[in-house]
Design an enzyme around this catalytic site. Structure first.
Site, PDB file in Angstrom:
ATOM      1  N   HIS A   1      -6.996  -7.050   0.795  1.00 49.64           N
ATOM      2  CA  HIS A   1      -5.938  -6.043   0.701  1.00 49.64           C
ATOM      3  C   HIS A   1      -4.833  -6.292   1.720  1.00 49.64           C
ATOM      4  CE1 HIS A   1      -4.097  -2.168  -0.042  1.00 49.64           C
ATOM      5  NE2 HIS A   1      -4.269  -1.807   1.212  1.00 49.64           N
TER       6      HIS A   1
ATOM      7  N   ASP B   1       0.834  -1.194   0.000  1.00 47.38           N
ATOM      8  CA  ASP B   1       0.000   0.000   0.000  1.00 47.38           C
ATOM      9  C   ASP B   1       0.876   1.254   0.000  1.00 47.38           C
ATOM     10  OD1 ASP B   1      -3.042   0.794   0.526  1.00 47.38           O
ATOM     11  OD2 ASP B   1      -1.850   1.988   1.926  1.00 47.38           O
TER      12      ASP B   1
END
Length: 292
Positions: A272, A107
């Site tokens: 994620h 990320d």
């Protein structure tokens, strides 16, 4: 009490401009730096780091502006640029005795890792990216109603003041929203870890917003300049992503191949937070990368 990675030492190392980074360090051997994402701290690597430490020196910092690292005021666009943060990370590694390192990021940390690979190709031996696109490509593919999934990018891109006040007014709800929305296995982030993430984020709202604001401004400028100049990642690169491309109408592997000629691109069924949801899968991909 602040949580820590089992068997790792906590260090505090001054880097650029006297900014101090908190880092968990463990293992022995060639150095691997693991960079966390949002809304997390270095603790997200707690499973992966322990496994890699059997063969590598593993360095898990909190990025500037996050966790227990310093949170300097946003004096200009460069304070939280990924170029500045990448320099932080490599300075940290050097001060721990490692001139050349492998870097893996998730990320936000993956954007820092990407910038480190472009700016310091002689110091980054291998690069791993988990679940992002390069900043300029991310903005290019977001459009229409589908971009609503990334509303936070637009909120935190606004000038200083309003986004900070809005997020600080309900920090736990804001950051917790992403922990809930982006995890396919909620049990992968247990209650004590979740509480640690929310506590750290609530204390870092201005610097988190500044990090995102940089990605709507100076980080895009840096990526565009590199793309125009034909700069590429010269080291072996591994990218592991969810299949967002199918939903948003782009070919993620093709976008990454433009930047990384020596690329292994895979998709995952995990959410994620793959380093917490599927740590064995992430360790396998990282070990395969480091063997290249």
């Amino acid at each position: 009490m602040t949580l820590s990675i089992d068997g790792f030492d906590q260090r505090r190392i001054p880097v650029n401009g006297g900014v101090g980074l908190n880092a968990a360090v463990g293992g022995a051997g060639p150095a691997v730096v693991l960079l966390h994402g949002f809304p997390q701290t270095h603790l997200m690597w707690r499973h992966v780091a322990v496994e890699l430490a059997a063969d590598f020196t593993v360095i898990c910092p909190d990025l500037r502006g996050y966790g227990a690292s310093d949170k300097p005021p946003e004096r200009d666009a460069g304070t939280y640029s990924k170029r500045t943060m990448a320099s932080d990370v490599l300075t940290l590694a050097e001060r721990l005795g490692h001139e050349r390192v492998a870097v893996a990021g998730h990320d936000r940390g993956a954007l820092v890792a990407f910038r480190a690979g472009l700016d310091y190709p002689d110091r980054v031996s291998h690069l791993a990216v988990l679940d992002v696109l390069p900043t300029v490509d991310m903005w290019d593919v977001l459009h229409g109603a589908d971009a609503a999934v990334a509303f936070h990018l637009y909120l935190m891109a606004q000038p200083p003041g309003l986004p900070e006040r809005m997020i600080a007014a309900s920090a736990d709800a804001f950051h917790g929203h992403f922990l809930d929305l982006w995890a396919r296995r909620p049990d992968a982030i247990p209650a004590d870890v979740r509480a640690e993430y929310l506590r750290a984020c609530a204390a870092a709202v201005p610097s988190i917003v500044a990090d995102y604001r940089a990605s709507a401004g100076i980080d895009v400028e840096h990526d565009r300049a590199d793309r125009a100049a034909g700069r590429r990642l010269t080291m072996p690169v591994a990218v592991v992503q969810q299949d967002w491309g199918a939903a948003l109408g782009y070919d993620a592997a093709a976008l990454w191949r433009h930047w990384a000629p020596d690329l292994r691109h895979t998709t995952t069924s995990a959410g994620h937070f793959m380093a917490e949801e599927a740590p064995d899968e992430v360790v396998t991909e990282l070990r395969a990368l480091l063997a290249r």
